[in-house]
Scaffold this motif. Sequence first.
Motif, PDB file in Angstrom:
ATOM      1  N   UNK A  91       0.836  -1.206   0.000  1.00 56.08           N
ATOM      2  CA  UNK A  91       0.000   0.000   0.000  1.00 56.08           C
ATOM      3  C   UNK A  91       0.872   1.258   0.000  1.00 56.08           C
ATOM      4  N   UNK A  92       1.885   1.281   0.857  1.00 55.86           N
ATOM      5  CA  UNK A  92       2.768   2.450   0.944  1.00 55.86           C
ATOM      6  C   UNK A  92       3.536   2.635  -0.364  1.00 55.86           C
ATOM      7  N   UNK A  93       4.049   1.556  -0.930  1.00 57.52           N
ATOM      8  CA  UNK A  93       4.765   1.659  -2.207  1.00 57.52           C
ATOM      9  C   UNK A  93       3.843   2.172  -3.310  1.00 57.52           C
ATOM     10  N   UNK A  94       2.624   1.698  -3.326  1.00 54.61           N
ATOM     11  CA  UNK A  94       1.651   2.146  -4.320  1.00 54.61           C
ATOM     12  C   UNK A  94       1.349   3.637  -4.152  1.00 54.61           C
ATOM     13  N   UNK A  95       1.212   4.075  -2.918  1.00 55.60           N
ATOM     14  CA  UNK A  95       0.970   5.499  -2.659  1.00 55.60           C
ATOM     15  C   UNK A  95       2.172   6.337  -3.100  1.00 55.60           C
ATOM     16  N   UNK A  96       3.378   5.837  -2.819  1.00 53.33           N
ATOM     17  CA  UNK A  96       4.585   6.563  -3.220  1.00 53.33           C
ATOM     18  C   UNK A  96       4.648   6.723  -4.736  1.00 53.33           C
ATOM     19  N   UNK A  97       4.278   5.684  -5.451  1.00 53.11           N
ATOM     20  CA  UNK A  97       4.260   5.757  -6.915  1.00 53.11           C
ATOM     21  C   UNK A  97       3.306   6.857  -7.368  1.00 53.11           C
ATOM     22  N   UNK A  98       2.123   6.893  -6.781  1.00 48.54           N
ATOM     23  CA  UNK A  98       1.134   7.900  -7.187  1.00 48.54           C
ATOM     24  C   UNK A  98       1.566   9.312  -6.787  1.00 48.54           C
ATOM     25  N   UNK A  99       2.214   9.467  -5.639  1.00 51.94           N
ATOM     26  CA  UNK A  99       2.760  10.780  -5.273  1.00 51.94           C
ATOM     27  C   UNK A  99       3.817  11.214  -6.287  1.00 51.94           C
ATOM     28  N   UNK A 100       4.687  10.290  -6.676  1.00 53.21           N
ATOM     29  CA  UNK A 100       5.724  10.623  -7.660  1.00 53.21           C
ATOM     30  C   UNK A 100       5.120  10.997  -9.006  1.00 53.21           C
ATOM     31  N   UNK A 101       4.121  10.256  -9.446  1.00 54.21           N
ATOM     32  CA  UNK A 101       3.457  10.568 -10.717  1.00 54.21           C
ATOM     33  C   UNK A 101       2.829  11.957 -10.649  1.00 54.21           C
ATOM     34  N   UNK A 102       2.166  12.251  -9.549  1.00 59.39           N
ATOM     35  CA  UNK A 102       1.538  13.568  -9.393  1.00 59.39           C
ATOM     36  C   UNK A 102       2.590  14.673  -9.431  1.00 59.39           C
ATOM     37  N   UNK A 103       3.693  14.490  -8.708  1.00 60.83           N
ATOM     38  CA  UNK A 103       4.755  15.503  -8.691  1.00 60.83           C
ATOM     39  C   UNK A 103       5.397  15.669 -10.065  1.00 60.83           C
ATOM     40  N   UNK A 104       5.632  14.568 -10.749  1.00 60.56           N
ATOM     41  CA  UNK A 104       6.256  14.643 -12.071  1.00 60.56           C
ATOM     42  C   UNK A 104       5.363  15.356 -13.077  1.00 60.56           C
ATOM     43  N   UNK A 105       4.087  15.422 -12.785  1.00 61.34           N
ATOM     44  CA  UNK A 105       3.155  16.074 -13.694  1.00 61.34           C
ATOM     45  C   UNK A 105       2.666  17.411 -13.159  1.00 61.34           C
ATOM     46  N   UNK A 106       3.446  18.009 -12.262  1.00 61.32           N
ATOM     47  CA  UNK A 106       3.197  19.383 -11.865  1.00 61.32           C
ATOM     48  C   UNK A 106       2.530  19.608 -10.525  1.00 61.32           C
ATOM     49  N   UNK A 107       2.155  18.558  -9.818  1.00 61.78           N
ATOM     50  CA  UNK A 107       1.535  18.750  -8.510  1.00 61.78           C
ATOM     51  C   UNK A 107       2.600  19.166  -7.498  1.00 61.78           C
ATOM     52  N   UNK A 108       2.242  20.089  -6.631  1.00 65.90           N
ATOM     53  CA  UNK A 108       3.149  20.515  -5.569  1.00 65.90           C
ATOM     54  C   UNK A 108       2.683  19.842  -4.288  1.00 65.90           C
TER      55      UNK A 108
END
Length: 113
Positions: A91-108
């Motif tokens: 679950x934590x790894x999956x969340x980290x992936x989604x946080x990284x995807x969001x950041x890479x696409x402009x989310x702060x």
Amino acid sequence: MECPQVPAANATQTVREAHEHWVKVNEKARAYILASLSEVLAKKHESMLTTCEIMDSFQEMFGQASYQIKHDALKYIYNSCINEGTSVREHVLNMMVHFNVAEMNGAVIDEAI
């Protein structure tokens, strides 16, 4: 990144070989990239000497953050909850992936919270 300068006449054999290797690898990668492009894009990029120049051009043309990808990643994060029996690690790894995807696409992401 620029093409490395041609080694001086008094350069060591190792330096000359490294430069020759770089030139060969760059030309091969450049040929593969240009061959895989549409005719219009290939024509636009054929004058560029290095693969780095081509990739920088692609970044300028297509690299804008994708609103939809960012939105989907943030939506997943906000709506995610761990299900009973699910591995906490997964679950934590999956969340980290989604946080990284969001950041890479402009989310702060504010880490101060």
